[in-house]
Design an enzyme around this catalytic site. Sequence first.
Site, PDB file in Angstrom:
ATOM      1  CB  THR A  79      -0.957   0.052   1.213  1.00  0.00           C
ATOM      2  OG1 THR A  79      -1.481   1.390   1.339  1.00  0.00           O
ATOM      3  CG2 THR A  79      -0.286  -0.302   2.530  1.00  0.00           C
ATOM      4  CG  ASP A  91      -2.581   4.538   2.250  1.00  0.00           C
ATOM      5  OD1 ASP A  91      -2.304   5.333   1.332  1.00  0.00           O
ATOM      6  OD2 ASP A  91      -3.704   4.021   2.388  1.00  0.00           O
ATOM      7  CG  MET A 109      -3.876   9.854  -2.447  1.00  0.00           C
ATOM      8  SD  MET A 109      -4.011   8.426  -3.542  1.00  0.00           S
ATOM      9  CE  MET A 109      -5.490   8.836  -4.444  1.00  0.00           C
ATOM     10  NE  ARG A 135      -7.555   3.925   2.554  1.00  0.00           N
ATOM     11  CZ  ARG A 135      -8.578   3.685   1.742  1.00  0.00           C
ATOM     12  NH1 ARG A 135      -9.783   4.065   2.068  1.00  0.00           N
ATOM     13  NH2 ARG A 135      -8.402   3.067   0.607  1.00  0.00           N
ATOM     14  CD  GLU A 153      -6.104  10.629   1.005  1.00  0.00           C
ATOM     15  OE1 GLU A 153      -6.587  11.007  -0.075  1.00  0.00           O
ATOM     16  OE2 GLU A 153      -5.914   9.422   1.274  1.00  0.00           O
TER      17      GLU A 153
END
Length: 349
Positions: free
Chosen positions: A121, A123, A165, A167, A218
């Site tokens: 990911t 993230d 980005m 999350r 974000e």
Amino acid sequence: NAVVRGVTKSALRRGWKVVGICDGFRGLVEGDFRGLDDTDVSGILVRGGTILGTSNTANPFSYALPPLGSPERPRDLSKLAFRNFRRLGLDALVAIGGDGTLTMANQLYKRGMPVIGVPKTIDNDLSATDVTFGFDSALAVATEAVDRVHTTAESHNRVMIVETMGRYAGWIALRAGLAGGGDIILLPEIPYKAEDIIKAVLERKRRGKKFSIIVVAEGAKPARGGMTVAKVVKGSTDPVRLGGVSYKIAELLDGRVGMETRVVILGHVQRGGQPTPFDRWLATGFGVKAAELVSKKMFGRMVSFRNYGFASVPLSAAVGKLRRVSPSAQEIRTAIGVGTSFGNSGVTG
Ligand code: F6P
């Protein structure tokens, strides 16, 4: 792709057959798959994404994809997944993905499927691994964006806001902010205060710096308020899509700092293109390690990267609890040490 190649090549060298499941758990539930041989995975090391396709909504335990399910009436089709697994005569399943994918993989393992997980990911928010595959490539794009907006910021005396980005974790914003010399970094883990952001911009101005670069994740949110939700994707494992907080930051600076503000939301640009050399290296290590775990029948585990070595951990230790930035982390102190503001004067690292 780089992980698919790593797993496939090292499995083929052991004399095993490899089957690629199309679109992740959708293919497992719907019996959609293809054989993978050496030529299928040749040349994909440098290609982002996946030749097999993927799905962020196909949950075997709550299947919402038509025609077998629907967002209104999701169905437990895990038995179908098991049936297809047996029908194909598989001995192991390698699941590549983030928290959602690996949580489902762990559920399948608990019901008897021999599963190995690989952390993928952008993230970088999975517990039990120091880094996930994809993060470094996204970081490279975000850092380049921060570098590039310096040109307009400096020439036009502007505040430039770059939104990344990530999350609920601020890793991309934090590291791109550090690497790109962001003046203010806003993270989900450190709620911001409007006055503190304004103060940081004005302080720079007083020191003769006629521009400021703000790197915002974000998921960043004000001390009193929530995250900015762009939309809700019904049926998705995590239905909330974040995005747009940078417009709120621009609004609160408007007329308060004597400079124009512009916003750049990076979005999926961060998830595209060629993976970085580090990510290709990491993915190859993850893939080969996954095949090694299969050969040792060490199922229910996720390959991980710890202290510059490849290891493995139980899937149950890797899922459910996100790895987020700690406000007291060394990295936060590092950023503060070079004068970066986190938009919250209470944070000292
Ligand atoms: O989890 C990876 C991620 O790229 C997040 O950083 C982002 O919030 C989300 O996925 C975007 O999802 P989608 O591609 O469904 O819009």
